[in-house]
Design an enzyme around this catalytic site. Structure first.
Site, PDB file in Angstrom:
ATOM      1  CE  LYS A 278      -4.063  -1.789   2.393  1.00 56.12           C
ATOM      2  NZ  LYS A 278      -4.979  -1.640   1.256  1.00 56.12           N
ATOM      3  NE  ARG A 352     -10.359  -9.790  -3.083  1.00 59.79           N
ATOM      4  CZ  ARG A 352     -10.534  -8.822  -3.983  1.00 59.79           C
ATOM      5  NH1 ARG A 352     -10.716  -9.121  -5.256  1.00 59.79           N
ATOM      6  NH2 ARG A 352     -10.543  -7.566  -3.625  1.00 59.79           N
TER       7      ARG A 352
HETATM    8  N1  BES Z   1      -8.243  -3.762   3.623  1.00 58.99           N
HETATM    9  C1  BES Z   1      -8.322  -3.323   2.286  1.00 58.99           C
HETATM   10  C2  BES Z   1      -9.620  -2.551   1.997  1.00 58.99           C
HETATM   11  C3  BES Z   1      -9.828  -1.250   2.710  1.00 58.99           C
HETATM   12  C4  BES Z   1      -9.587  -0.062   2.060  1.00 58.99           C
HETATM   13  C5  BES Z   1     -10.341  -1.215   3.982  1.00 58.99           C
HETATM   14  C6  BES Z   1      -9.822   1.137   2.711  1.00 58.99           C
HETATM   15  C7  BES Z   1     -10.574  -0.020   4.632  1.00 58.99           C
HETATM   16  C8  BES Z   1     -10.322   1.158   3.991  1.00 58.99           C
HETATM   17  C9  BES Z   1      -8.275  -4.502   1.324  1.00 58.99           C
HETATM   18  O1  BES Z   1      -7.570  -5.601   1.755  1.00 58.99           O
HETATM   19  C10 BES Z   1      -7.628  -4.008   0.064  1.00 58.99           C
HETATM   20  O2  BES Z   1      -6.506  -3.637   0.129  1.00 58.99           O
HETATM   21  N2  BES Z   1      -8.379  -3.994  -1.019  1.00 58.99           N
HETATM   22  C11 BES Z   1      -7.882  -3.552  -2.266  1.00 58.99           C
HETATM   23  C12 BES Z   1      -8.327  -4.533  -3.302  1.00 58.99           C
HETATM   24  C13 BES Z   1      -7.626  -4.377  -4.608  1.00 58.99           C
HETATM   25  C14 BES Z   1      -6.170  -4.735  -4.474  1.00 58.99           C
HETATM   26  C15 BES Z   1      -8.284  -5.266  -5.623  1.00 58.99           C
HETATM   27  C16 BES Z   1      -8.453  -2.188  -2.556  1.00 58.99           C
HETATM   28  O3  BES Z   1      -9.591  -1.922  -2.184  1.00 58.99           O
HETATM   29  O4  BES Z   1      -7.764  -1.368  -3.127  1.00 58.99           O
HETATM   30 ZN    ZN Z   2      -5.496  -5.471   1.307  1.00 64.09          ZN
END
Ligand code: BES
Ligand code: ZN
Ligand code: ZN
Length: 499
Positions: A278, A352
């Site tokens: 991230k 997921r």
């Molecule tokens: N934990 C995150 C989602 C999230 C984003 C929670 C903002 C709370 C606030 C999740 O694991 C994630 O990183 N999702 C990605 C998915 C993508 C890589 C397909 C996302 O939402 O960017």
């Molecule tokens: Zn994630």
């Protein structure tokens, strides 16, 4: 909290603080004259002059210097137009009072219950919403400041000025408080820093909760997950020095273990994104990536208290998502607990993978209905904002039933579509059965849709709480931070089935 089991009058109540609801049309408020007789005619002049606001959720504090042994101040809370009043408005009005009481460190109150009633809401319902709203609003966020020496205050004395059946009033207030306390517990879990809440800690917490309410609990450790072949949760855990945990809690409220509702929670205690790292600003806040687990545990706490005649199994997959030489990588192909293979395209789409194995396990434990709750995608925030939970389902009837519960609790849920072409994209891979990241367009649907692949025909609802689990600013029912969203709705769903 001492909830007094004796009905009081304005004269006989013994608190310094009295809470009164004021509606726009005073003439419609039942028995207002009982109060104005007690307070004195000036109260009507002030109300008329607008000195006491009747605007929804606006509080006016007035000192009381009349003849009374204890009363020092009155909190008037505006309720707006009587005909527009909803349960949610009332809950929020009480939460506003809770916040004010907290700020003023007031811990002992009396509530004039009837002042909050309308044709729709009788005193028992008001008492329920008061128990919920006041305790939600009063929530305190833990602080680790070493300079703070202020003792924490609690709402610990409540009396009711009422002519209704006091047992009913007290019982309803208590149930409202059970709901609020469970939400507040979930909030605290979400707010815990990730160094203080690992998967092991979360499992210990769950065990303690299960023991309090005499629920069956099972904690699977890394070796056990390896023996079972839970490739989803294990892959996400590979980069971590912390062990993963699969937490299962069972509540049996029926003679036979059938007709079981399964709650499945994402318990990622920290999400760095893994090798699909991230960006630095996007990582802050990822301590809350176990909000789904917190919601499920909160619901189990309520169920443990209220003991409905239903069967419920909760399964939580917990790990953090870290980087190291051993971490899983994009391009890895992994084998899930149910035998399906997955091409990992993005290690940040980890939730997921964890949920999928937990879903399979919940089915094995006998779940006939599945609801997964997860802070799953940033996509849901883009689609719906920070105040709406996104949903998917494979079963219209089950979803309708669920929405009844969501409407009752006032937690906003909006369903998005999951089409055959969406499923095709989840199933598109040259090397595996599924891929974990089909693209960024509409990716809330891909995230939830991936989890749905593991429902395998069982009625299922997916709840993406990425936007709603953590509030960036104070809101109607509480402060900034973990909200405990879905705790009340999940428990209400079970409660409605009981009736
Ligand atoms: N934990 C995150 C989602 C999230 C984003 C929670 C903002 C709370 C606030 C999740 O694991 C994630 O990183 N999702 C990605 C998915 C993508 C890589 C397909 C996302 O939402 O960017
Ligand atoms: Zn994630
Ligand atoms: Zn995540």
């Amino acid at each position: 909290m001492n909830i007094e089991a004796k009905a009081r009058t304005f004269e006989t109540q013994t608190s310094e603080t009295l809470i009164i609801g004021v509606q726009k049309h005073r003439e419609q408020m039942k028995n207002w004259s009982t109060f104005s007789d007690f307070y004195g005619e000036t109260i009507n002049t002030w109300l008329h002059a607008g000195e006491i606001s009747t605007d929804s959720k606006t509080i006016t504090k007035l000192p009381f210097s009349g003849n009374h042994t204890s009363l020092k101040r009155i909190y008037f809370v505006g309720l707006g137009e009587r005909k527009h009043m909803t349960a949610n408005e009332l809950r929020e009005a009480f939460a506003t009072v809770g916040k004010e009481l907290k700020a003023a460190k007031v811990s002992d109150i009396a509530i004039w219950v009837e002042s909050f009633t309308t044709d729709q809401f009788e005193e028992t319902e008001v008492a329920y919403l008061a128990g919920e709203g006041l305790n939600l609003g009063y929530y305190t966020t833990l602080s680790y400041k070493t300079t703070s020496n202020e003792p924490n205050t609690y709402l610990d004395q409540v009396q009711f000025v009422t002519e209704a059946n006091i047992e009913d009033v007290v019982e309803n207030f208590e149930i409202g408080k059970v709901y609020a306390d469970a939400v507040n517990e979930a909030r605290t879990l979400i707010n815990l820093p990730p160094n203080l809440l690992t998967a092991t800690d979360l499992a210990d917490y769950a065990t303690e909760l299960a023991n309090i309410y005499d629920l069956e609990v099972e904690i699977l450790n890394k070796t056990q997950l390896e023996e079972l072949g839970m490739g989803g949760i294990l892959s996400v855990n590979k980069g971590s020095v912390e062990e993963p945990r699969l937490i299962t809690i069972k509540y049996q409220g029926k003679p036979e273990w059938e007709d079981v509702i399964g709650f499945v929670g994402k318990g990622v205690t920290y999400d760095t994104g893994g090798y699909s790292l991230k960006p630095r600003d996007g990582m802050v806040g990822m301590k809350g990536d176990m909000g789904g687990a917190a919601a499920v545990l909160g619901a189990m706490r309520i169920i443990g208290e209220t003991r409905p005649k239903q069967n419920v199994v909760a399964v939580i997959g917990s790990t953090d998502n870290m980087v190291s030489g051993e971490a899983f990588k994009p391009d890895d192909v992994i084998t899930m607990y149910n035998g399906k293979t997955v091409e990992v395209l993005n290690t940040d789409a980890e939730g997921r993978l964890v949920l999928a194995d937990a879903m399979t396990y919940a089915k094995q434990q006998g779940a006939n209905y599945l609801i997964d709750v997860a802070t799953l995608t940033g996509g849901v925030i883009v689609a719906l904002g920070k105040d709406k939970t996104g949903a998917l389902t494979n079963d219209e009837e089950f979803f309708e039933e669920f929405m009844e519960a969501a409407i009752e609790t006032g937690e906003f849920v909006w369903r998005l579509p999951l089409t055959e072409s969406d499923k095709k994209r989840i199933r598109k891979s040259e090397v595996a059965d599924l891929n974990n990241s089909p693209g960024r367009d509409g990716h809330m649907i891909f995230g939830g849709g991936f989890v749905g692949e593991f429902a395998e025909g069982t009625p299922w609802i997916h709840l993406d709480i990425a936007g709603t689990s953590d509030a960036g600013a104070p809101h109607a029912l509480g402060p900034k931070g973990g909200t405990g969203v879905m705790v009340r709705t999940l428990a209400t769903l079970v409660e409605l089935r009981d009736n």
